[in-house]
Design a protein around this motif. Structure first.
Motif, PDB file in Angstrom:
ATOM      1  N   TYR A 515      39.410  43.557  47.514  1.00  0.00           N
ATOM      2  CA  TYR A 515      40.181  44.155  46.428  1.00  0.00           C
ATOM      3  C   TYR A 515      39.533  43.765  45.108  1.00  0.00           C
ATOM      4  CZ  TYR A 515      42.358  39.478  46.156  1.00  0.00           C
ATOM      5  OH  TYR A 515      42.582  38.130  46.051  1.00  0.00           O
ATOM      6  N   TRP A 516      39.818  44.550  44.071  1.00  0.00           N
ATOM      7  CA  TRP A 516      39.230  44.327  42.756  1.00  0.00           C
ATOM      8  C   TRP A 516      40.316  43.925  41.765  1.00  0.00           C
ATOM      9  CZ3 TRP A 516      37.769  48.109  46.086  1.00  0.00           C
ATOM     10  CH2 TRP A 516      36.415  48.213  46.412  1.00  0.00           C
ATOM     11  N   ILE A 517      40.016  42.961  40.915  1.00  0.00           N
ATOM     12  CA  ILE A 517      40.946  42.496  39.890  1.00  0.00           C
ATOM     13  C   ILE A 517      40.169  42.218  38.606  1.00  0.00           C
ATOM     14  CG2 ILE A 517      42.564  41.448  41.533  1.00  0.00           C
ATOM     15  CD1 ILE A 517      41.315  38.728  40.872  1.00  0.00           C
ATOM     16  N   GLY A 518      40.922  42.007  37.526  1.00  0.00           N
ATOM     17  CA  GLY A 518      40.321  41.486  36.302  1.00  0.00           C
ATOM     18  C   GLY A 518      39.750  42.491  35.343  1.00  0.00           C
ATOM     19  N   GLY A 519      39.906  43.773  35.586  1.00  0.00           N
ATOM     20  CA  GLY A 519      39.406  44.768  34.642  1.00  0.00           C
ATOM     21  C   GLY A 519      40.277  44.847  33.405  1.00  0.00           C
ATOM     22  N   ASP A 520      39.788  45.539  32.394  1.00  0.00           N
ATOM     23  CA  ASP A 520      40.506  45.688  31.127  1.00  0.00           C
ATOM     24  C   ASP A 520      41.416  46.915  31.204  1.00  0.00           C
ATOM     25  OD1 ASP A 520      41.403  45.828  28.552  1.00  0.00           O
ATOM     26  OD2 ASP A 520      39.427  46.056  27.622  1.00  0.00           O
ATOM     27  N   VAL A 521      42.722  46.698  31.188  1.00  0.00           N
ATOM     28  CA  VAL A 521      43.678  47.801  31.337  1.00  0.00           C
ATOM     29  C   VAL A 521      43.891  48.574  30.039  1.00  0.00           C
ATOM     30  CG1 VAL A 521      44.913  46.745  33.264  1.00  0.00           C
ATOM     31  CG2 VAL A 521      45.637  46.260  30.924  1.00  0.00           C
ATOM     32  N   SER A 522      43.194  48.206  28.988  1.00  0.00           N
ATOM     33  CA  SER A 522      43.359  48.934  27.722  1.00  0.00           C
ATOM     34  C   SER A 522      42.571  50.243  27.718  1.00  0.00           C
ATOM     35  CB  SER A 522      42.904  48.069  26.546  1.00  0.00           C
ATOM     36  OG  SER A 522      41.506  47.781  26.634  1.00  0.00           O
ATOM     37  N   GLY A 523      41.647  50.396  28.667  1.00  0.00           N
ATOM     38  CA  GLY A 523      40.856  51.619  28.730  1.00  0.00           C
ATOM     39  C   GLY A 523      41.227  52.480  29.918  1.00  0.00           C
ATOM     40  N   GLY A 524      40.340  53.396  30.284  1.00  0.00           N
ATOM     41  CA  GLY A 524      40.582  54.283  31.414  1.00  0.00           C
ATOM     42  C   GLY A 524      40.232  53.626  32.730  1.00  0.00           C
TER      43      GLY A 524
END
Length: 582
Positions: A515-524
């Motif tokens: 699974y993937w985590i830690g991305g920036d949710v402010s973008g697409g």
């Protein structure tokens, strides 16, 4: 060169099949009704009319595709029967498992049939892609064309499938006789058997996490599970599952049970068991599912645990129901939830994925009007529609295994659950299709009115955990990601491997995939993925750690389910989940 399987002369058979192929190619367009078995309300006939309309095509592009097709067919013929080529003209896609068996490679005839089919399929799909149509119409026609070529696969027919022929020779025809018997049984049931159904029983080896039904009304039962730890987190977890299939997708066999895992982590877990709609329930609406379903379950869990707030999780359609219910409560100034979780759910339906092909036909408006007046929507029909989106995996592979090879399907709990459908009330289903899928009202502030209240998701300022699966064909993960934009509170977005079922049901006991985590949710969605990092194994521990931060202090585990107001009605999993749709 003579090729045989047992006493079967393949060269003689080849001549017969070649003639059949010529006739098939000459009449392929007029046979577009083959996909009718997959599609509700006969859109295949529309597909046939479309394919006959040459004005829709780029003639120059079609001629170019035809020229390359004939060139490759000639090269294929030369390579197979004149030995002028050492490599295949067309390579099989790695994800296409229809021709994996060695028999497709061992016999030149069947290798030729396979490659000829793949060439023809590719050419037809390219012709559709070249059509002068808007994107939505082209998407629908490509979907129909894929169903057509999938149905025409030589793997689906006994005389053109070397695995089937070989097995028939080895068993002296018994495999074909067994297949006819299984076909007869499935015709009686009204659906294709996906699993050995005799191997499972709800309450025995599925949905058998200990617990009790502590509340019920005409629509739901609420189950409270027994603790297995001396202390539990004070704030309980209330799960609102999907309404199409039964809740026990989250409580399969013990080693695969989502519910059992979180009970073992010290959470007091409640789950809603939706009742399959009978004619007596055909009047129920979306508002009823909100008020008698979601809100009732939250109130019961809150009162039993004596907590002002609960953690709430919505699975699939349950996510839309949960979010809508919380918005209704928020409009009244009530905030009974400490955190919200969306599990393969969708709030923004502007891009619903492949299932959107069912929403573009003229019959839909009239169908919605009819359903609004009452009636019961068949869970079996919905299940067939969903299966059609992955027909090779969920339809044709079982046709081959069950009917052509005469084999009983494997005992697989996920497929057993997938066949255990629930009916839905017409008015509720009509509202869901119209307000969410067609008009996308849920994410438009104040446009949708539920239980007399305007729905505004901006009022939901609470921690939110969103999980979607990378290969999900029912809730595309990028569409699920759009929920981030409609969450006012802090958001944790997690992307799992696998599909609509195998993504969320990734047991810690097996610890597969990633699974993937830690991305920036402010973008697409793409920006989030670019900044995310992969974690090996099950996502369940990650969610448990996130949930812990919103679950209060530890308190002594309850000694029995319910309280003086909500007493034990019956043992889990209850009566409602055991009702079978015939």
């Amino acid at each position: 060169m003579q090729s045989t399987i047992g006493t079967l002369n393949l060269d003689t058979l080849f001549q017969t099949l070649l003639q059949a192929q010529r006739e098939y190619l000459a009449n392929a367009v007029s046979r577009a009704d083959v996909i009718d078995d997959f599609m509700t309300n006969n859109p295949a006939i529309e597909a046939g009319k479309f394919l006959m309309n040459l004005y829709s095509f780029n003639v120059g592009k079609v001629v170019e595709i035809e020229g390359k097709y004939l060139e490759k067919q000639l090269a294929l013929w030369s390579g197979k029967w004149m030995q002028n080529a050492s490599s295949p003209v067309v390579e099989t896609d790695k994800s296409d498992r229809r021709f994996d068996a060695q028999e497709w490679k061992d016999y030149p005839l069947f290798d030729y049939i396979k490659q000829s089919y793949l060439l023809t399929s590719d050419a037809l799909l390219k012709v559709v892609e070249s059509a002068n149509l808007d994107d939505k119409t082209k998407e629908q026609m490509a979907f129909l064309a894929r169903h057509f070529v999938d149905a025409m696969s030589p793997a689906n027919y006994a005389l053109t499938n070397p695995e089937v022929l070989k097995l028939a020779v080895e068993t002296k025809g018994q495999s074909l006789a067994d297949g006819l018997k299984i076909l007869h049984e499935d015709l009686g049931k009204g659906y294709i058997s996906l699993s050995d159904e005799a191997a499972f029983e709800v309450g025995r080896n599925l949905a058998n996490t200990p617990g009790a039904v502590v509340y019920e009304n005409e629509l739901i039962q609420v189950i409270q599970y027994e603790p297995v730890t001396e202390k539990v987190h004070a704030v309980p977890l209330v799960i609102v599952p999907s309404i199409v299939n039964k809740f026990y997708i989250l409580d399969l066999a013990p080693e695969s049970s989502f519910v059992r895992y979180y009970v073992s982590q010290g959470y007091t877990v409640f789950i809603v068991s939706w009742r399959s709609a009978s004619p007596a329930l055909q009047h129920l609406t979306w508002d009823d599912y909100i008020e008698k379903g979601v809100i009732a379950a939250i109130e019961v869990a809150s009162e039993i645990t004596k907590q002002e707030k609960v953690n709430a999780l919505g699975y699939c359609v349950g996510g839309a129901l949960l979010t809508c219910a919380l918005a209704v409560l928020a409009s009244k100034g009530k905030y009974p939830v400490a955190s919200m979780t969306h599990l393969i759910a969708m709030l923004d339906y502007s891009d619903p994925g492949e299932i959107g092909v069912y929403l573009g036909h003229a019959f839909l408006d009239q169908q919605l009007k009819t359903l609004t007046q009452g009636g019961v929507v068949s869970g079996k029909e919905l299940s067939r529609a969903f299966s059609s989106l992955r027909a090779n995996d969920l339809v044709w592979s079982f046709v081959i295994n069950n009917y052509l090879k005469g084999k009983t399907p494997y005992a697989f709990d996920l497929f057993y659950w997938n066949s255990d459908d629930s009916n839905l009330p017409g008015p509720m289903f009509a509202s869901y299709l119209r307000d969410c899928y067609v008009e996308n009202k849920l994410v438009q502030p104040g446009v949708m009115t539920v239980c007399g209240e305007p729905v505004d998701l901006r009022l939901l300022n609470l921690p939110t955990y969103i999980f979607n699966a990378s290969e999900d064909h029912l809730v595309p993960w990028k569409s699920g990601y759009e929920s981030v934009k409609h969450s006012a509170g802090e958001v944790e977005f997690v992307l799992g491997g696998g599909g609509h079922i195998t993504g969320p049901v990734n047991p810690f006991s097996k610890n597969k995939r990633n699974y993937w985590i830690g991305g920036d949710v402010s973008g697409g969605a793409d920006e989030w993925l670019a900044g995310a990092h992969s974690m090996q194994g099950s996502w369940w521990p990650h969610y448990a750690a996130w949930l812990k931060a919103h679950s209060g202090s530890e308190v002594p585990a309850p000694k029995k389910p319910g309280n003086s107001k909500y007493r034990k009605i019956e043992a889990a999993p209850g009566r409602y989940v055991k009702e079978r749709v015939l």
